[in-house]
Motif scaffolding. Structure first.
Motif, PDB file in Angstrom:
ATOM      1  N   THR A 317       0.836  -1.206   0.000  1.00 13.07           N
ATOM      2  CA  THR A 317       0.000   0.000   0.000  1.00 13.07           C
ATOM      3  C   THR A 317       0.867   1.251   0.000  1.00 13.07           C
ATOM      4  N   PHE A 318       1.879   1.240   0.853  1.00 10.21           N
ATOM      5  CA  PHE A 318       2.764   2.405   0.969  1.00 10.21           C
ATOM      6  C   PHE A 318       3.475   2.665  -0.365  1.00 10.21           C
ATOM      7  N   LEU A 319       3.931   1.582  -0.968  1.00 11.44           N
ATOM      8  CA  LEU A 319       4.637   1.703  -2.252  1.00 11.44           C
ATOM      9  C   LEU A 319       3.714   2.306  -3.312  1.00 11.44           C
ATOM     10  N   ILE A 324       2.087   6.876  -6.650  1.00 13.01           N
ATOM     11  CA  ILE A 324       1.023   7.731  -7.195  1.00 13.01           C
ATOM     12  C   ILE A 324       1.311   9.197  -6.861  1.00 13.01           C
ATOM     13  N   ILE A 325       1.566   9.449  -5.560  1.00 10.13           N
ATOM     14  CA  ILE A 325       1.798  10.844  -5.141  1.00 10.13           C
ATOM     15  C   ILE A 325       3.073  11.380  -5.804  1.00 10.13           C
ATOM     16  N   VAL A 329       3.378  14.546  -8.316  1.00  4.90           N
ATOM     17  CA  VAL A 329       4.226  15.708  -7.984  1.00  4.90           C
ATOM     18  C   VAL A 329       5.243  15.951  -9.108  1.00  4.90           C
ATOM     19  N   LEU A 330       5.867  14.858  -9.553  1.00  5.16           N
ATOM     20  CA  LEU A 330       6.867  14.997 -10.622  1.00  5.16           C
ATOM     21  C   LEU A 330       6.227  15.509 -11.918  1.00  5.16           C
ATOM     22  N   PHE A 331       5.038  15.004 -12.176  1.00  6.51           N
ATOM     23  CA  PHE A 331       4.329  15.425 -13.388  1.00  6.51           C
ATOM     24  C   PHE A 331       4.041  16.922 -13.343  1.00  6.51           C
ATOM     25  N   VAL A 332       3.567  17.370 -12.178  1.00  7.82           N
ATOM     26  CA  VAL A 332       3.228  18.798 -12.045  1.00  7.82           C
ATOM     27  C   VAL A 332       4.486  19.654 -12.190  1.00  7.82           C
ATOM     28  N   SER A 461      10.060   4.352 -15.008  1.00  8.25           N
ATOM     29  CA  SER A 461       8.627   4.514 -15.281  1.00  8.25           C
ATOM     30  C   SER A 461       8.161   5.897 -14.832  1.00  8.25           C
ATOM     31  N   LEU A 462       8.611   6.291 -13.642  1.00  8.62           N
ATOM     32  CA  LEU A 462       8.232   7.612 -13.125  1.00  8.62           C
ATOM     33  C   LEU A 462       8.727   8.710 -14.052  1.00  8.62           C
TER      34      LEU A 462
END
Lengths: 487, 272
Positions: A317-319, A324-325, A329-332, A461-462
């Motif tokens: 879950t943490f991963l 996602i977060i 953030v990186l996308f923004v 991927s990120l």
């Protein structure tokens, strides 16, 4: 080369922004390293723990089904229930062999138990009722009379040795015990019984049926309980001082030669827990009474790793949340970055740099920053993963123990793990008739090559996801429009 | 003014262009040849050295209605060794034409032929970083780079393989009248005229056959404008490049060999 050169120039030029991106990726990498290390190690532990178990299925009496029409307030109801109970078709060894002939079953064994009295030995006066722990409600157990001893015969030497070595410790054994254990009337007996009757290896004991026939057995091993009974009610039932362990043929010889009731307890080793329902239907088709159901040892097989599974689930879950977060953030940040560099994109496109090269430059910038941050994050994660994982596990075990204690207090018992398991102070799980299980109380989350490769995959991927902003923008921007806006 | 024109043609004669006319030609996008100031038209078109032809080019923005053209049915030829001015009032499609001939946009209808090949069949990125150089009114240099870095960037985009790119950049800067000491200056520390010189040097970095300039002197004073125009004239007349300048400026129009007048599409339609 030109792409990398430009990317490097751009990184140096935008130090602040790239440091910010680097820190975000570092945090993501660090969190991912720790969670991946925990997750992988936990999965390995769970798999190895589960693989140490056979997937077992046993046949149990379905009391709930039996009693569903029973109305104790009505005489008629009681009689109906009794009639129903008497009419339950038991199963024989031949039935067991027929059941075992299934695609879902890898192997099987059974125990064949019969109650006998001592002829030249006396029962150890510890047990309340030796038959209560044996096949209650199965086969013909309901008809079994109270006797001094239970002679339990195993159909498989492996099952027998696992039973003895798993539940007990072999104190003394003859040199050839396992060679001859299935060749005649040989028994393993409990140390308490041996002490009580001054018995030793190679002594011969005589057992007597209700019909007065005497059978002689030679002692080839003496075992003792792993733990003394701790006074809990269940441990009293489990005391096996008066249980004699032999082979199934020896028991069959007794039951075949005279009218005597015996209990068959088959255990089927199946290939998957998923097939239990299909297997049960197959058993019914082969003649198993529908008042019997199949039970698996899945719960027991997984109970020792429940804390690890919780940690694994938490890590997953943490991963997921981190990714996602972090991705958002990186996308923004990249979106803002692209907007700031719109003019630069316009100029570069105007002087003939292709969209592909330009996209590659932007991706390269992110990859360079990411790789540095990933390496640092992996290092920090590797150093801290062991501590974090053990701290999480300790916390999980603590809260699990507190839950157990609370339930115990509420229900008036020391614990509510049921009759199958007692949880020791050091996390030891003990199954009756099963190998001693050590529940995990530490987890050495290791950052290995698998974790690093997964981290690299996640990182790339990120980068790609967050680069979508630049890719789309570069695709959409027309250089002239950008330059006009600037003008 | 007449002297200036004569000077121009002296230069052209030096490089051997077959000019019959010694006067400036003015053409409009409706296909009519207009009389110049002296009433003399261009002749002997069969001997032209055409590098770029705009053939019935039209352009309509993707979000525009069917008949709402930014540029409609324009046909012009551009020759090597000449300097052209494309002029017209606002909204006549000057910048649209520039974006079409510089490969920043593609024609909606018609086509543009460069050196015998249709731009439709060409890689426009390659076209922009090999065949043409573009100069903008607002210079469009990267402000975080030095003058020489901006020029080298263009060489890199072209894939030019020379040992000392900086040396080449300095050489180009000197060619457009900038001293070597400017090479390492951030472009924001240069004046408008100096930045435009750097932009011109950048456009020359891979020795293109054609220079396209959009209001290159729009932000400059008259003296600097004159110096910049001299550079363009030299490029056209001494180095046989085709120079196309989109402009409002009469000074620029006075300095060029051929003027193409663009008229508003709607006006033109009315005339038709």
């Amino acid at each position: 080369m030109f792409i990398l050169k430009n990317a490097w120039i751009s990184i140096k030029r935008n130090k602040g922004r790239n440091i910010l991106i680097g820190i975000i990726i570092l945090i993501i990498a660090c969190a991912c390293t720790i969670t991946l290390a925990i997750k992988n190690t936990a999965e390995d532990l769970i798999n190895s723990y589960k693989s140490a178990y056979d997937k077992e299925v046993t046949i149990s009496f379905d009391r709930a089904n039996m009693m569903k029409d029973f109305d104790p307030s009505q005489i008629e109801g009681r009689e109906n229930a009794r009639e129903k109970f008497d009419n339950i078709a038991s199963y024989t060894i031949d039935d067991v062999k027929s059941f075992a002939d299934s695609n879902y079953i890898e192997s099987y064994y059974y125990t064949y138990s019969v109650g006998l009295n001592g002829n030249n030995i006396e029962k150890a006066e510890i047990e309340l009722n030796n038959n209560m722990s044996n096949g209650f409600g199965r086969g013909k157990a309901n008809n079994m009379s109270l006797t001094d001893f239970t002679l339990t015969g195993y159909s498989s030497v492996t099952a027998m040795s696992e039973f003895i070595n798993g539940t007990y410790t072999m104190n003394e054994i003859t040199d050839n015990a396992w060679d001859i254990a299935f060749d005649g009337n040989y028994v393993f007996i409990n140390q308490e019984l041996a002490d009580y009757n001054n018995l030793d290896l190679n002594d011969k004991i005589k057992l007597e049926t209700d019909n007065g026939n005497i059978y002689e057995f030679e002692i080839i091993g003496i075992f003792k309980e792993n733990e003394e009974g701790n006074g809990e009610p269940m441990s009293m039932f489990s005391n096996s001082a008066n249980t004699l362990v032999t082979n199934a043929d020896a028991v069959a010889n007794i039951t075949n030669s005279e009218e005597i009731n015996a209990t068959i307890n088959p255990t089927f080793i199946i290939n998957s827990y998923d097939n239990v329902e299909k297997l049960q239907n197959e058993f019914y088709q082969k003649g198993l009474d529908e008042n019997f159901v199949l039970q698996t040892n899945e719960e027991e097989a997984t109970s020792g790793v429940s804390s690890i599974e919780n940690i694994n689930s938490f890590a997953t879950t943490f991963l997921t949340l981190t990714l996602i977060i972090g991705g958002i953030v990186l996308f923004v940040i990249n979106m803002i970055n692209i907007r700031e560099r719109k003019y630069e994109i316009g100029v570069l496109r105007t002087i003939g740099i292709s969209k592909f090269k330009l996209t590659m430059q932007f991706v390269s910038e992110l990859v360079i920053v990411s790789v540095v941050a990933l390496i640092l994050g992996a290092g920090i994660g590797a150093v801290s993963s062991k501590g974090v994982s053990n701290s999480l596990l300790a916390s999980e075990i603590n809260s699990s123990n507190e839950r157990d204690e609370e339930i115990g207090k509420n229900f008036g018992g020391p614990n509510m793990n049921g009759g199958m398991f007692d949880r020791g102070d050091r996390g030891e799980m003990r199954g009756k008739g099963m190998p001693v299980i050590e529940a995990y109380d530490s987890i050495d989350a290791v950052v290995d090559i698998k974790v690093l490769l997964e981290l690299l995959g996640i990182g790339l991927s990120l980068v790609l996801v967050s680069s979508i902003a630049s890719m789309v923008s570069i695709e959409r921007f027309t250089p002239l429009t950008i330059l006009k806006e600037r003008s | 003014m007449a002297n200036k024109k004569n000077n121009n043609y002296i230069s052209k004669d030096k490089i051997g262009n077959n000019y019959v006319s010694k006067k400036q030609l003015v053409k409009s996008n409706d296909g009519r040849e207009m009389k110049d100031n002296d009433g003399i038209n261009e002749k002997n078109t069969s001997s032209k050295n055409i590098i770029l032809s705009v053939k019935n080019a039209s352009y309509r923005y993707s979000d525009a209605s069917e008949n709402d053209y930014a540029l409609k049915d324009v046909s012009f030829d551009f020759e090597s060794g000449k300097i052209y001015a494309v002029r017209g009032r606002s909204g006549t499609g000057k910048t649209t034409l520039l974006s079409l001939i510089s490969g920043l946009e593609r024609c909606t209808e018609g086509e543009i032929i460069f050196d015998g090949k249709s731009l439709k069949d060409m890689n426009l990125d390659k076209y922009r970083n090999s065949d043409i150089g573009i100069v903008f009114q607002s210079y469009n240099l990267l402000p975080f780079m030095t003058a020489s870095e901006n020029i080298i960037l263009s060489m890199d985009a072209n894939g030019l393989k020379i040992k000392n790119k900086k040396e080449k950049a300095i050489e180009l800067m000197e060619k457009v009248g900038l001293k070597e000491s400017y090479a390492n200056r951030k472009v924001l520390r240069l004046s408008g005229g100096e930045q435009q010189r750097v932009a011109i040097a950048r456009s020359l970095s891979y020795n293109p056959k054609m220079i396209i300039a959009d209001e290159p002197t729009g932000n400059l004073d008259k003296q600097t404008e004159s110096e910049i125009l001299d550079i363009f004239k030299k490029l056209a007349h001494e180095e046989n490049k085709c120079v196309i300048i989109v402009t409002h400026s009469q000074n620029v129009c006075d300095a060029v060999d051929v003027i193409y007048d663009l008229k508003k599409v709607k006006e033109e339609n009315k005339e038709v």
